[in-house]
Scaffold this active site. Structure first.
Site, PDB file in Angstrom:
ATOM      1  N   ARG A 131       0.851  -1.134   0.070  1.00 25.03           N
ATOM      2  CA  ARG A 131       0.044  -0.025   0.140  1.00 25.03           C
ATOM      3  C   ARG A 131       0.986   1.172  -0.010  1.00 25.03           C
ATOM      4  O   ARG A 131       2.164   1.331   0.385  1.00 25.03           O
ATOM      5  CB  ARG A 131      -0.864   0.095   1.398  1.00 25.03           C
ATOM      6  N   HIS A 132       0.619   2.294  -0.705  1.00 22.21           N
ATOM      7  CA  HIS A 132       1.148   3.644  -0.564  1.00 22.21           C
ATOM      8  C   HIS A 132       1.457   4.268   0.906  1.00 22.21           C
ATOM      9  O   HIS A 132       0.794   3.767   1.780  1.00 22.21           O
ATOM     10  CB  HIS A 132       0.296   4.706  -1.066  1.00 22.21           C
ATOM     11  N   HIS A 139      -2.846   0.066  -3.419  1.00 18.16           N
ATOM     12  CA  HIS A 139      -3.780   0.719  -2.253  1.00 18.16           C
ATOM     13  C   HIS A 139      -4.060  -0.473  -1.374  1.00 18.16           C
ATOM     14  O   HIS A 139      -3.560  -1.597  -1.279  1.00 18.16           O
ATOM     15  CB  HIS A 139      -5.116   0.867  -2.925  1.00 18.16           C
TER      16      HIS A 139
END
Length: 625
Positions: free
Chosen positions: A365-366, A552
């Site tokens: 995920r970012h 994400h």
């Protein structure tokens, strides 16, 4: 009071209470503890020592349920020990590693004699006496060897007990039920169905062959001592999830929960919908207190990890004895046995799995995004009257990249915070330390993902060698977009002009225009499966290369599960899983060289955990009343 709790009170409120005169209870009464609370502490700790009970009482001094008349639930299991148990524990370990966790992993290997029943705290010693009497009465006729035959279906794998031995165990269960009723006034339901030892339950059908192969390596004739063991659990939390704290957390607010590393926390999944992202509300097993805690300070534990072992009766051919729970080191609640003994056939299966690995895929995920910290109105906080950007807090980025359309499009395509940039670079440096050979980088078109990929590459010192392939197909489930529209992402040209290392020659498998607002879950699953397989096909398989996917929270499950052959999660469960994934949360897949298949494995770097840092106004803090 909740309906479930009302029902629990109803079970015990009308029962007559008599007094126990045990020496343990007398010692606690001498310390000044009320009788009903002292009995509760003894039942909760297995009636082992005064010290254990006193420690429990001190830990539960702020427990709001300390005076509640809710007893423990008890179950009688027949547990294997010795070499057979070692082989079963090795199967537990390998089946979890190769096929993931199933329901059987929640509990240790056992045969159920009597399923869970209640017993009033002051009568638990009488329950021990019932076990001892029945054990002694069956000591001469109990089989020295129990016949076990392997049975398998699409959702169950286990050993069935042979009829003659099963009849003895059923008689043992009925005798204990009668004795417990007579001595301790307990309603005990003996096992009268197919007597079995479960190996795997509620697993994915495509794992059946692998599990069968592992199970056939277990020799049920291995040397074994069988032990009838009495366990208890807190009946209030039967349908809760159990978490284990991996870090200490000290509360920042009055409604938060103090936890120490190793603590167990009970969490009701149905009560988490209104809890802030990254947090859960739960009850501490150690203290009985309830409050909020950061979810990334915990990991999933097993159902039986909080159970208490009270007494056991060991059926030993040479000498039979009745002992307290801690006398048998081989019976474990959930861990792997020490010095496990593996048969040759199990070793051979493991050697097949340890084949040479080729490609790896790291999906993450970012990093922390600005609106995650400052809310949806973060952009308004940073715009001057004439529409220019200014840094309202040190965690805002120092500048925003230039884009040709309106700056307001950042509202639905937010950048990383400064902490998010630091997180990303730190992960890159950790990958560098572990000599992870990242050869390809794919990113969602969201700015926060591209920035995360950029700073990871900088930490890896690969920003001049590896370019980012922007793949619109990696964008998250569009149903979750707050605007109900697809964001206006920065173009490849704009990203390049902003000094991001973009592969301008790459043409995505999906176009931005093909993303549909509020797509169905089925369409999202299909898109994710298609794009990840196309990415794998596009990356050469020669050499041990790692493909980095920056996406994400939804990406971890939706990209890795089709890769390793797992079906998609149910849509009702998907949101609950995704909301638990922190910034830079990651998972890793390895490709098996000889089988051309992928398997999940531990990520090459450790997790990144940190606490919150609230905004501070020195005037209010120093000058305020």
């Amino acid at each position: 009071m909740a309906v479930a709790e009302t029902q629990l009170y109803a079970k015990v409120s009308n029962k007559h209470r008599n007094k126990s005169t045990s020496s343990l209870l007398e010692s606690l009464l001498a310390k000044g503890f009320p009788a009903h609370i002292a009995q509760k502490a003894l039942a909760a700790t297995g009636q082992k020592t005064v010290e254990d009970a006193a420690k429990w009482l001190h830990s539960h001094c702020n427990d709001p349920s300390l005076d509640d008349p809710i007893p423990q639930e008890y179950a009688l299991y027949l547990c294997p020990t010795g070499r057979l148990n070692n082989c079963l524990q090795q199967f537990w370990k390998e089946s979890k590693h190769q096929c993931g966790k199933n329901r059987a992993h929640e509990i240790f290997p056992h045969i159920t004699i009597c399923d869970f029943f209640t017993c009033e705290d002051q009568k638990v010693e009488l329950l021990y006496e019932a076990l001892k009497r029945v054990g002694e009465s069956f000591s001469q006729c109990f089989p020295s060897f129990i016949s076990l035959s392997l049975h398998s279906s699409t959702s169950y794998l286990g050993f069935f007990v042979g009829d003659s031995h099963a009849n003895i165990l059923k008689e043992f269960a009925m005798a204990f039920s009668a004795e417990a009723s007579a001595l301790a006034d307990c309603h005990v339901k003996p096992c009268q169905k197919q007597v079995h030892l479960t190996l795997a339950h509620k697993f994915y059908p495509h794992h059946q062959k692998t599990l069968e192969q592992l199970a056939k390596s277990i020799n049920p004739a291995e040397a074994c001592q069988w032990v009838a063991a009495l366990y208890s659990r807190d009946m209030r939390f039967v349908h809760y999830q159990t978490l284990r704290a991996i870090f200490q957390y000290k509360p920042q607010n009055i409604d938060e929960l103090m936890i120490n590393a190793g603590d167990f926390i009970y969490v009701d999944p149905t009560q988490q919908s209104d809890v802030s992202e990254g947090w859960v509300i739960g009850t501490s097993h150690r203290t009985g207190c309830r409050g909020f805690l950061p979810e990334n300070y915990t990991e999933r534990a097993n159902e039986s990890d909080t159970w208490v072992k009270h007494r056991e009766y060991a059926f030993v051919p040479a000498s039979r004895f009745f002992t307290q729970a801690d006398s048998e080191p081989n019976v474990k609640l959930n861990g792997e046995a020490h010095n496990p003994v593996m048969s040759r056939s199990v070793t051979n299966i493991l050697s097949v799995q340890n084949t040479t690995l080729r490609r790896g895929m790291l999906v993450m995920r970012h990093g922390e995004r600005v609106d995650q910290v400052f809310g949806k109105s973060w952009l308004q906080q940073c715009l001057t009257a004439d529409g220019k950007y200014h840094r309202a807090d040190l965690n805002f980025p120092s500048t925003l990249p230039k884009r040709r359309d309106s700056m307001k499009n950042f509202e639905y395509d937010p950048p990383l915070s400064c902490c998010g940039i630091f997180q990303s670079r730190l992960i890159g440096e950790a990958l560098l330390d572990q000599e992870v050979a990242v050869s390809y980088v794919y990113s969602s078109p969201a700015l926060r993902c591209i920035q995360t990929a950029q700073h990871i590459l900088e930490g890896l010192k690969l920003d001049q060698k590896v370019k980012i392939r922007v793949e619109p197909g990696l964008f998250e489930w569009t149903k979750w977009e707050a605007s109900r529209l697809i964001p206006n992402f920065m173009t490849v040209t704009e990203l390049t002009e902003a000094s991001y290392k973009i592969d301008t020659s790459y043409r995505g498998n999906f176009s931005v225009s093909s993303l549909v607002p509020s797509e169905s879950y089925e369409d999202y699953v299909s898109r994710s499966s298609t794009v990840i397989k196309q990415i794998v096909t596009a990356c050469p398989s020669k050499g041990k290369r790692v493909i980095l996917i920056v996406g994400h929270g939804s990406s971890l499950a939706s990209f890795t599960r089709p890769l390793v052959g797992l079906p998609a999660r149910e849509s009702s469960d998907f949101a609950q899983v995704v909301r638990k994934i922190p910034s830079l949360g990651m998972c890793f897949c390895e490709e098996l060289n000889e089988e051309n298949k992928w398997q999940l494995a531990n990520p090459p770097v450790k997790t990144l955990t940190h606490g919150a840092n609230a905004a501070f106004n020195w005037r209010n803090g120093i000058l305020g009343d």
